[in-house]
Enzyme design. Structure first.
Site, PDB file in Angstrom:
ATOM      1  CG  ASP A 118      -2.466 -10.047   2.519  1.00  0.00           C
ATOM      2  OD1 ASP A 118      -2.860  -9.300   3.432  1.00  0.00           O
ATOM      3  OD2 ASP A 118      -1.863 -11.107   2.746  1.00  0.00           O
TER       4      ASP A 118
HETATM    5  C1  BGC Z   1      -1.856 -10.741   6.135  1.00  0.00           C
HETATM    6  C2  BGC Z   1      -3.287 -11.196   6.028  1.00  0.00           C
HETATM    7  C3  BGC Z   1      -4.162 -10.399   6.962  1.00  0.00           C
HETATM    8  C4  BGC Z   1      -4.008  -8.936   6.624  1.00  0.00           C
HETATM    9  C5  BGC Z   1      -4.890  -8.012   7.446  1.00  0.00           C
HETATM   10  C6  BGC Z   1      -1.733  -9.264   6.015  1.00  0.00           C
HETATM   11  O1  BGC Z   1      -0.449  -8.862   6.317  1.00  0.00           O
HETATM   12  O2  BGC Z   1      -1.076 -11.373   5.138  1.00  0.00           O
HETATM   13  O3  BGC Z   1      -3.354 -12.572   6.282  1.00  0.00           O
HETATM   14  O4  BGC Z   1      -5.487 -10.819   6.857  1.00  0.00           O
HETATM   15  O5  BGC Z   1      -2.660  -8.562   6.823  1.00  0.00           O
HETATM   16  O6  BGC Z   1      -4.415  -7.809   8.708  1.00  0.00           O
END
Ligand code: BGC
Length: 775
Positions: A305
């Site tokens: 993530d």
């Molecule tokens: C989130 C994810 C997301 C990623 C990309 C993160 O902060 O937890 O779910 O896909 O950002 O934007």
């Protein structure tokens, strides 16, 4: 600028640019070693592997590290902050994936550099947060789960994938399959709710929708199942918080939707922010290598993530970025999202002997496999000449259908709904009646408020010339200014019925980093509702919200309550069709709605405890030791205000007691035969006056097993549409998956001498019951 602020700005910038340019299980889950789905098998084909190995042999260590690096457009890449830096990196083969790149022209711009100017011409993989639609926004995932209609969700996500891929985005960061049982957690809206069986069914639907029959189809996009794992159990519902849970709970409740998605062929998985039993998920070999790769045979790759690799330092398990990168990669995180650690760090780690070349090669293989399977080497570009996006009638029709099937009728006292139009005055009040942006929900990708039909717009069109609509906003969502309430009260007094559109702001109050400790209606909305009720006019409360809310107060003041969630671009039309009875309500709650925050976490499939409250009256203070020394609160009931699986309709249904195909089962035979060992049948009848759809649900409870099991657990559901007076049989089939459970060693077993209870009905409080023994 903090990471959060930076990302907030990127998202805002994306939204702005999008607007400007006008585009813009199962408790008893699948067993280990589930059969490979076509797309997972696709990632393991001999020809594909031959191509991967050939390319791998030509790559330098730096180029290999580059394939494992992912950057979001808009964040600094190093010395500078502009577009040139990305171009330089792409040209050098130092990037595997870019995300948040908007539009076909932009994706093609970077892709051309990769394909024409980089040494090995490896295509970039473009990702995006397509969560519940790309341009055509559908209801939020929690709302879509309320439909209990995986086939419809699959259809919607097929459309979302096609829209994204038309812009060169061949990878979506979805589905979010985190089981969530704590309504305080803002991200509860991104998933399918509290239940592993429903969650697994929805997880499969998303993957099928995105990936289609083959990843190589130009309209297919690779799914990313997230957030692996147990992120939804963040302590106290506070985002990013610690998770500590038994292996039994992890495997019985939190993993089944992930396993289902992987078995369905999900090409990628995203690791979670949280730590699990002391080991951050992003450096957790047990999860990422043990379970995902070895047990489930996952052939795709894992992306971290956002900055989760760097955050291993904050978690306290790495003293520096290099160690964080090494720990994440060796645990099984193949791609680094935005920590900027793999690209520069991996070559140094390998050269200093701290990281084995074999680990890097395996990671690169996995990333390349997905790129080959998507056909990116043959078809790297999007069609820039494709017509600009239009929310066509076909798109609207699907968005409306999904919304209609996602909106839950919670209360309808005295049959105040459906409303009639003729000759009446209707007051429409509240901050969500005409708020287009909020209808899109959190994580609204490239959705555009211009495409939204608000409730006000829908009612104006529908009532024109037939009834009078008096609109007053009353108050803002979060406003501390109650001065508009008076005007709303006047509108109510002058009307026959009041529709109050209240709830939460979509992006500030739900989704990531939006946990709440108070779950009532924010701002002055409770006050507004009370003032409306005090006029004596019937109030129909339509809720547009992300978090499951505490509705005790609303319950006291509204004659009807409609849980509309954030329903997407067709919000207003869908709600209006339901309020006026053109379409019947059929959705059911995918989460238990609490009476108060103090009950959280709350879910129906709890264990019994040694001192269950049973039938004790919990509405009063304990008056005897028998009423006191049981598992209860002294100031609140244990039950939810509205249970999982619940939802009303304009008609009623009844169920006959379940009939079993065999009276007893033998454990050895169940294990041997696997599937279809017992059929459970019930006759469902529409006992009301209009046609309607019921979600028939089968729950199973197990007693006498070696580990304590939930009092009941969903093991089947089916939507049935029946004419008034019509009856039909619903039949569920149970096999080893549904009947087995995890013993103390987390092995999946059926045990002789256990007693099975079954309930069939239209909520988790179903009462039609049967029982059988396992010998
Ligand atoms: C989130 C994810 C997301 C990623 C990309 C993160 O902060 O937890 O779910 O896909 O950002 O934007």
């Amino acid at each position: 600028m903090s990471v959060g602020e930076r990302r907030g700005r990127i998202r805002q910038a994306l939204r702005r640019s999008a607007r400007a340019s006008g585009i813009v299980a199962l408790l008893f889950s699948l067993g280990a070693g589930a059969a490979q789905a076509p797309s997972n098998a696709q990632l393991a084909g001999a020809e594909l592997n031959r191509r991967v190995e050939k390319l791998l042999r030509q790559m330098t260590l730096e180029e290999k590290a580059g394939q494992l690096a992912q950057y979001s457009i808009g964040t600094p890449t190093g010395p500078g902050t502009g577009r040139d830096d990305y171009e330089t990196l792409v040209r050098a083969g130092a990037v595997g994936s870019l995300f948040n790149v908007v539009g076909a022209r932009e994706t093609n711009h970077y892709q051309r550099i990769a394909m024409e100017q980089s040494r090995l011409k490896i295509p970039l993989l473009f990702g995006f947060d397509v969560i519940h639609g790309h341009r055509t926004l559908f209801p939020t995932p929690l709302a879509m789960a309320s439909s209990f209609n995986p086939a419809l969700v699959e259809q919607a996500m097929r459309m979302a994938g096609a829209e994204a891929s038309s812009e060169g985005i061949r990878w979506v960061f979805s589905p979010m399959v985190d089981i969530a049982r704590d309504a305080r957690w803002g991200r509860i809206i991104e998933g399918s709710g509290e239940d592993p069986y429903l969650g697994a069914a929805m997880a499969r639907a998303y993957v099928r929708g995105y990936q289609g029959k083959s990843l190589a189809e130009p309209t297919s996009v690779a799914a990313s199942v997230k957030h692996f794992a147990a992120y939804g159990a963040a302590e106290a519902g506070r985002d990013y918080n610690t998770v500590d849970m038994s292996e039994l709970t992890l495997r019985q409740v939190y993993l089944p939707p992930f396993q289902a998605a992987v078995a369905e062929g999900a090409a990628t998985v995203m690791s979670a922010f949280n730590s699990l039993n002391g080991v951050p998920a992003t450096a957790n070999p047990q999860l990422l290598t043990g379970i995902l790769r070895k047990e489930w045979g996952f052939n795709g790759f894992v992306v971290s993530d956002w900055t989760a690799v760097q955050e291993l330092v904050n978690h306290g398990i790495a003293l520096d970025g290099a160690t964080a990168a090494r720990k994440a990669l060796t645990a099984g995180v193949e791609m680094d999202m935005e920590s900027h650690l793999y690209g520069p760090g991996i070559p140094q780690l390998v050269r200093s002997g701290k990281l084995s070349q074999a680990v890097v090669d395996e990671a690169v293989r996995r990333v390349l496999r997905v790129k080959f399977a998507l056909g990116l080497f043959e078809h790297p570009y999007a069609d820039e000449k494709a017509a600009a996006y239009v929310a066509t009638a076909e798109k609207r029709e699907l968005a409306r259908r999904v919304a209609e099937e996602s909106i839950v009728l919670l209360k309808n006292e005295g049959g105040v709904l459906p409303l009639s139009t003729s000759g009446r005055k209707i007051a429409l009040v509240g901050p969500l009646a005409d708020s287009a942006g909020d209808m899109l929900g959190a994580w609204n990708g490239k959705g555009d408020p211009k495409d939204v039909v608000t409730l006000r717009a829908a009612l104006e069109r529908r009532l024109e010339g037939k009834a009078q609509l008096l609109y007053a906003k009353g108050t803002g969502i979060l406003s501390h200014d109650p001065s508009g309430i008076q005007q709303a009260v006047k509108a109510a007094e002058a009307s026959d019925v009041v529709i109050a559109a209240l709830g939460e702001d979509a992006s500030q109050m739900s989704g990531e980093a939006a946990s709440r400790t108070r779950l009532g209606l924010p701002g002055h909305q409770e006050q507004l509702l009370q003032a409306l009720a005090a006029t004596g006019k019937p109030v129909v409360l339509v809720l547009f919200n992300g978090h499951p809310l505490v509705l005790e107060n609303a319950q006291a003041h509204a004659r009807a309550i409609v849980e509309a969630w954030h329903p997407g671009i067709e919000a207003g039309n869908a709600v209006a069709n339901l309020l006026f009875g053109d379409v019947n309500f059929s959705a059911r709650l995918p989460v238990s709605l609490p009476r108060s925050v103090g009950q959280l976490p709350l879910y129906y499939s709890q264990l019994s405890t040694g001192r269950p409250a049973g039938t004790t009256d919990l509405t009063r203070l304990p008056r005897s030791t028998g009423e006191k020394y049981i598992s209860r609160y002294i100031d609140e009931q244990n039950s939810p205000l509205y249970p999982f699986g619940y939802g009303l309709s304009y008609t009623t249904f009844d169920f006959s007691p379940p009939v079993l195909s065999v009276p007893v089962l033998k454990a050895a035979a169940v294990k041997k035969r696997g599937q279809g060992v017992m059929r459970v049948k019930s006759q469902v009848r529409n006992t009301g006056k209009v046609r309607g759809t019921v979600v028939a649900q089968l729950y199973l409870g197990l007693r006498g097993a070696s580990t304590a099991q939930p009092v009941r657990q969903l093991v089947g559901f089916e939507r049935l549409t029946l004419a008034p007076g019509e009856s039909r049989d619903v039949e569920f089939t149970l096999g080893f998956q549904e009947l087995s459970f995890l013993d103390a060693n987390a092995a999946r077993v059926v045990e002789p001498g256990t007693q099975y209870e079954l309930w069939v009905g239209d909520s988790s409080e179903a009462t039609q019951h049967a029982r059988f023994a396992m010998e």
